[in-house]
Design a protein around this motif. Structure first.
Motif, PDB file in Angstrom:
ATOM      1  N   ARG A  93       0.808  -1.218   0.118  1.00 52.67           N
ATOM      2  CA  ARG A  93      -0.170  -0.050   0.138  1.00 52.67           C
ATOM      3  C   ARG A  93       0.810   1.162  -0.029  1.00 52.67           C
ATOM      4  O   ARG A  93       0.324   2.295  -0.321  1.00 52.67           O
ATOM      5  N   HIS A 127      -2.077  -4.833  -3.773  1.00 47.37           N
ATOM      6  CA  HIS A 127      -2.928  -3.681  -3.898  1.00 47.37           C
ATOM      7  C   HIS A 127      -3.127  -2.938  -4.882  1.00 47.37           C
ATOM      8  O   HIS A 127      -4.332  -2.467  -5.197  1.00 47.37           O
ATOM      9  N   LYS A 193     -14.445   6.737  -2.173  1.00 46.22           N
ATOM     10  CA  LYS A 193     -14.038   6.687  -0.682  1.00 46.22           C
ATOM     11  C   LYS A 193     -12.946   7.810  -0.598  1.00 46.22           C
ATOM     12  O   LYS A 193     -12.035   7.994  -1.372  1.00 46.22           O
ATOM     13  N   ARG A 195     -10.138   9.088   1.850  1.00 48.97           N
ATOM     14  CA  ARG A 195      -9.237   8.751   3.253  1.00 48.97           C
ATOM     15  C   ARG A 195      -8.507   9.762   3.716  1.00 48.97           C
ATOM     16  O   ARG A 195      -7.650  10.275   2.899  1.00 48.97           O
ATOM     17  N   ILE A 202     -12.449   7.860   7.105  1.00 52.31           N
ATOM     18  CA  ILE A 202     -12.736   7.211   5.664  1.00 52.31           C
ATOM     19  C   ILE A 202     -14.204   7.826   5.542  1.00 52.31           C
ATOM     20  O   ILE A 202     -15.006   7.655   6.601  1.00 52.31           O
ATOM     21  N   ASP A 220     -12.866  -6.473  -1.800  1.00 50.69           N
ATOM     22  CA  ASP A 220     -11.591  -5.679  -1.549  1.00 50.69           C
ATOM     23  C   ASP A 220     -10.450  -6.498  -1.528  1.00 50.69           C
ATOM     24  O   ASP A 220     -10.508  -7.804  -1.210  1.00 50.69           O
ATOM     25  N   ASP A 221      -9.101  -5.837  -1.789  1.00 50.74           N
ATOM     26  CA  ASP A 221      -7.838  -6.795  -1.788  1.00 50.74           C
ATOM     27  C   ASP A 221      -7.700  -7.135  -0.223  1.00 50.74           C
ATOM     28  O   ASP A 221      -7.380  -8.229   0.094  1.00 50.74           O
ATOM     29  N   ILE A 222      -7.731  -5.918   0.608  1.00 52.41           N
ATOM     30  CA  ILE A 222      -7.370  -6.259   2.134  1.00 52.41           C
ATOM     31  C   ILE A 222      -8.384  -5.543   3.174  1.00 52.41           C
ATOM     32  O   ILE A 222      -9.043  -4.643   2.706  1.00 52.41           O
ATOM     33  N   ILE A 223      -8.745  -6.367   4.011  1.00 53.37           N
ATOM     34  CA  ILE A 223      -9.421  -5.763   5.036  1.00 53.37           C
ATOM     35  C   ILE A 223      -8.526  -5.706   6.461  1.00 53.37           C
ATOM     36  O   ILE A 223      -7.980  -6.665   6.824  1.00 53.37           O
ATOM     37  N   SER A 224      -8.275  -4.572   6.725  1.00 53.87           N
ATOM     38  CA  SER A 224      -7.290  -4.358   7.775  1.00 53.87           C
ATOM     39  C   SER A 224      -8.111  -4.019   9.019  1.00 53.87           C
ATOM     40  O   SER A 224      -8.741  -4.839   9.820  1.00 53.87           O
ATOM     41  N   SER A 225      -8.363  -2.661   9.416  1.00 53.91           N
ATOM     42  CA  SER A 225      -9.280  -2.301  10.492  1.00 53.91           C
ATOM     43  C   SER A 225     -10.659  -2.725  10.318  1.00 53.91           C
ATOM     44  O   SER A 225     -11.599  -2.609  11.147  1.00 53.91           O
ATOM     45  N   GLY A 226     -11.312  -2.758   9.104  1.00 58.42           N
ATOM     46  CA  GLY A 226     -12.389  -3.268   8.764  1.00 58.42           C
ATOM     47  C   GLY A 226     -13.401  -1.814   8.496  1.00 58.42           C
ATOM     48  O   GLY A 226     -14.328  -1.863   8.040  1.00 58.42           O
ATOM     49  N   GLY A 227     -12.646  -0.600   8.726  1.00 57.61           N
ATOM     50  CA  GLY A 227     -13.327   0.845   8.620  1.00 57.61           C
ATOM     51  C   GLY A 227     -13.958   0.940   6.987  1.00 57.61           C
ATOM     52  O   GLY A 227     -15.070   1.279   6.993  1.00 57.61           O
ATOM     53  N   THR A 228     -13.161   0.404   6.077  1.00 57.61           N
ATOM     54  CA  THR A 228     -13.592   0.673   4.804  1.00 57.61           C
ATOM     55  C   THR A 228     -14.979  -0.246   4.475  1.00 57.61           C
ATOM     56  O   THR A 228     -15.754   0.284   3.725  1.00 57.61           O
TER      57      THR A 228
HETATM   58  C1  R5P Z   1      -6.976   0.356   0.506  1.00 52.68           C
HETATM   59  O1  R5P Z   1      -7.030   1.352  -0.353  1.00 52.68           O
HETATM   60  C2  R5P Z   1      -7.244  -0.972   0.378  1.00 52.68           C
HETATM   61  O2  R5P Z   1      -7.643  -1.440  -0.857  1.00 52.68           O
HETATM   62  C3  R5P Z   1      -8.315  -1.430   1.358  1.00 52.68           C
HETATM   63  O3  R5P Z   1      -9.497  -0.768   1.324  1.00 52.68           O
HETATM   64  C4  R5P Z   1      -7.908  -1.043   2.571  1.00 52.68           C
HETATM   65  O4  R5P Z   1      -6.463  -1.223   3.094  1.00 52.68           O
HETATM   66  C5  R5P Z   1      -8.806  -1.315   4.026  1.00 52.68           C
HETATM   67  O5  R5P Z   1      -8.219  -0.913   4.917  1.00 52.68           O
HETATM   68  P1  R5P Z   1      -9.280  -1.054   6.236  1.00 52.68           P
HETATM   69  O6  R5P Z   1     -10.030  -2.280   6.594  1.00 52.68           O
HETATM   70  O7  R5P Z   1      -8.311  -0.470   7.374  1.00 52.68           O
HETATM   71  O8  R5P Z   1     -10.306   0.181   6.148  1.00 52.68           O
END
Ligand code: R5P
Length: 295
Positions: A93, A127, A193, A195, A202, A220-228
């Motif tokens: 990222r 990403h 979105k 950020r 977000i 999505d590619d990644i779920i990290s905090s889940g906020g998106t």
């Molecule tokens: C960012 O642009 C990625 O595609 C994901 O949307 C992002 O990394 C998700 O992060 P989080 O779960 O913290 O919102």
């Protein structure tokens, strides 16, 4: 071909070896009291194609260092070709200088793999694919980005989500929703979105789509905090979607992410085993093995 799972991908590496019909040769490893990693290859590699499988989570820095140690050891010990399979590529990222003075982290990790003696780099749903294309010109590594979206969509289809609307959280990730929509039918779209780079907060602007009574899936590619994902799920529910699922390639699920997404009203959360969690419903072993089979 010698398949060599690293400490962070013992299960997935084993599955890939099984799919290919080879033995799995996990490296011997330990962590010294001061935090340094030790690795030892457990199979002779001279003249072989060696496939090092190492994801870079839950400890990205340690995962990257162990990966470099394995790649360099394989090359030093005479491997003919070293294929780096990094299902989740940490640092992807940070592929640009968003603020002056920032390190280009993705460029750095790729350059290190190249310097260590890697010949190929295989990743899953990186990403930003364009960053890898840009890096391809600066490295001798052969880089391939595989997508798990059709697999996730296929799993959802089996759960009755056929015809669901596929959605990505932003326009840049629309190719993920498009790939899923080719399996699910039902069309695809994206949210807008925004950020804040400093606070990480977000805002989602939901686009104009009629979802009344229809199922929808956020990819999505990644779920990290889940906020998106939580914001996207909430937007879909507000627009009248019936069931809403949340799917991603790399489920990092940091600090209450699962609960955050469930609280937003999702009916189902799933990810792949690029990062192994209790929500990994789909394996990428076959996807990676099929590609390795070709090389
Ligand atoms: C960012 O642009 C990625 O595609 C994901 O949307 C992002 O990394 C998700 O992060 P989080 O779960 O913290 O919102």
């Amino acid at each position: 071909m010698i398949v060599m799972p690293g400490p962070a991908s013992l299960e997935l590496g084993g599955r890939i070896a099984e799919k290919l019909g080879f033995d799995s040769n996990p490296v011997d490893h330990r962590i010294f009291p001061d935090g340094e990693s030790y690795v030892r290859l457990t199979a002779p590699v001279e003249g072989e194609t060696v496939v090092v499988v190492q994801t870079t989570f839950p400890n990205p820095d340690r995962g990257v260092v162990q990966l470099l140690l394995m790649v360099r050891a394989a090359k030093d010990l005479g491997a003919e070709r070293v294929v780096c399979v990094v299902p989740y590529l940490a640092y992807s990222r940070q592929d640009k200088r968003f603020r002056e003075g920032e390190a280009l982290s993705l460029d750095t990790v790729v350059a290190l793999l190249d310097d260590a003696g890697g010949d190929d780099l295989i990743v899953v749903d990186v990403h930003n694919e364009e960053s890898l294309e840009r890096l391809q010109e600066k490295t001798s590594l052969g880089i391939v980005n595989l997508s798990a979206m059709p697999l996730l969509a296929g799993h959802l289809k089996g759960l009755g989500f056929e015809g669901a609307y596929s959605l990505s959280p932003d326009e840049g990730a629309k190719h993920l929703a498009d790939a899923a929509a080719r399996v699910l039918g039902g069309g695809s779209g994206f949210f807008e979105k925004i950020r804040d780079r400093k606070t990480g907060e977000i805002e989602m602007a939901v686009k104009d789509i009629d979802l009344g009574g229809k199922d929808a899936v956020v990819f999505d590619d990644i779920i990290s905090s889940g906020g998106t994902t939580a914001a996207a799920v909430r937007g879909l529910k507000n627009q009248g979607a019936k069931r809403v699922a949340a799917a991603c390639a790399h489920g990092l699920f940091m600090g209450g992410a699962e609960e955050r997404i469930r609280d937003a009203g999702t009916d189902l959360i799933l990810s792949t085993d690029t990062v192994l969690t209790s929500l990994s419903r789909v394996t990428v072993a076959g996807l990676i093995a099929d590609h390795l089979d070709k090389i």
